[in-house]
Design a protein around this motif. Structure first.
Motif, PDB file in Angstrom:
ATOM      1  N   MET A   1      74.527  13.042   4.423  1.00  0.00           N
ATOM      2  CA  MET A   1      75.126  14.275   3.924  1.00  0.00           C
ATOM      3  C   MET A   1      74.143  15.045   3.032  1.00  0.00           C
ATOM      4  N   ALA A   2      73.514  14.322   2.095  1.00  0.00           N
ATOM      5  CA  ALA A   2      72.562  14.976   1.189  1.00  0.00           C
ATOM      6  C   ALA A   2      71.351  15.507   1.949  1.00  0.00           C
ATOM      7  N   LEU A   3      70.961  14.803   3.005  1.00  0.00           N
ATOM      8  CA  LEU A   3      69.816  15.231   3.787  1.00  0.00           C
ATOM      9  C   LEU A   3      70.110  16.551   4.514  1.00  0.00           C
ATOM     10  N   SER A   4      71.295  16.692   5.081  1.00  0.00           N
ATOM     11  CA  SER A   4      71.628  17.937   5.788  1.00  0.00           C
ATOM     12  C   SER A   4      71.702  19.113   4.813  1.00  0.00           C
ATOM     13  N   TRP A   5      72.134  18.878   3.601  1.00  0.00           N
ATOM     14  CA  TRP A   5      72.172  19.908   2.556  1.00  0.00           C
ATOM     15  C   TRP A   5      70.760  20.386   2.232  1.00  0.00           C
ATOM     16  N   ARG A   6      69.834  19.427   2.113  1.00  0.00           N
ATOM     17  CA  ARG A   6      68.431  19.763   1.820  1.00  0.00           C
ATOM     18  C   ARG A   6      67.789  20.520   2.984  1.00  0.00           C
ATOM     19  N   ILE A   7      68.108  20.078   4.189  1.00  0.00           N
ATOM     20  CA  ILE A   7      67.567  20.754   5.365  1.00  0.00           C
ATOM     21  C   ILE A   7      68.067  22.194   5.419  1.00  0.00           C
ATOM     22  N   ARG A   8      69.335  22.402   5.086  1.00  0.00           N
ATOM     23  CA  ARG A   8      69.904  23.755   5.088  1.00  0.00           C
ATOM     24  C   ARG A   8      69.217  24.645   4.040  1.00  0.00           C
ATOM     25  N   ILE A   9      68.956  24.114   2.874  1.00  0.00           N
ATOM     26  CA  ILE A   9      68.261  24.872   1.821  1.00  0.00           C
ATOM     27  C   ILE A   9      66.849  25.230   2.274  1.00  0.00           C
ATOM     28  N   ILE A  10      66.159  24.258   2.864  1.00  0.00           N
ATOM     29  CA  ILE A  10      64.812  24.515   3.354  1.00  0.00           C
ATOM     30  C   ILE A  10      64.857  25.577   4.445  1.00  0.00           C
ATOM     31  N   SER A  11      65.833  25.489   5.328  1.00  0.00           N
ATOM     32  CA  SER A  11      65.989  26.469   6.399  1.00  0.00           C
ATOM     33  C   SER A  11      66.227  27.871   5.845  1.00  0.00           C
ATOM     34  N   LEU A  12      67.081  27.994   4.841  1.00  0.00           N
ATOM     35  CA  LEU A  12      67.344  29.292   4.218  1.00  0.00           C
ATOM     36  C   LEU A  12      66.092  29.851   3.545  1.00  0.00           C
ATOM     37  N   CYS A  13      65.362  28.983   2.873  1.00  0.00           N
ATOM     38  CA  CYS A  13      64.117  29.415   2.224  1.00  0.00           C
ATOM     39  C   CYS A  13      63.110  29.894   3.259  1.00  0.00           C
TER      40      CYS A  13
END
Length: 150
Positions: A1-13
């Motif tokens: 779960m935490a990994l997908s959140w980080r991936i989403r933030i990186i994707s937005l950036c």
């Protein structure tokens, strides 16, 4: 779960970075290639002046020729994306505008090295900052102007 959140933030950036690049592509490419052109200029100058012991103003002209050739090719293709079929005319304008900034470069070098006795490489770096700014303005307004016939 935490990994997908980080991936989403990186994707937005990454999306924001791409949008910022697309919005400012010309100036970003110019700055990157301006740095590379400056590196070409300074390396050729250092090799000539310090390595080959050629007088610093002559070394400056040799460095100018090498860096202007590099700049024309990269600016035409990657910065201003010129499609002009009048390459000779465009290149003449480019070299003419660069001759004016060579004069600026030579005057700054002379003032800093001969008058103020600054180190020639320090003077060269300072002069190049002024030259890069002037070159962009001249290229944008005079050489690779958009709209109308080049």
């Amino acid at each position: 779960m935490a990994l997908s959140w980080r991936i989403r933030i990186i994707s937005l950036c990454m999306e924001k970075i791409v949008k910022l690049y697309e919005k400012n592509k010309e100036i970003i490419n110019y700055l990157i290639l301006g740095v590379l052109t400056t590196v070409v200029n300074i390396v050729v100058f250092a090799v000539c002046a310090d390595g080959l012991k050629i007088q610093y103003l002559i070394s400056n002209v040799v460095a100018w020729v090498a860096s202007v050739l590099f700049a024309y090719v990269t600016n035409r293709k990657y910065v201003f994306e010129s499609n002009s079929e009048e390459i000779g005319k465009e290149m003449t304008k480019f070299f003419s505008s660069r001759l004016s900034t060579l004069a600026l470069d030579m005057i700054v070098m002379w003032l800093l090295v001969d008058v103020l006795t600054a180190n020639n490489l320090v003077a060269k770096v300072f002069a190049n900052v002024l030259v890069v700014i002037a070159n962009y303005i001249l290229s944008k307004l005079f050489v690779f102007k958009k709209g109308g016939k080049q």
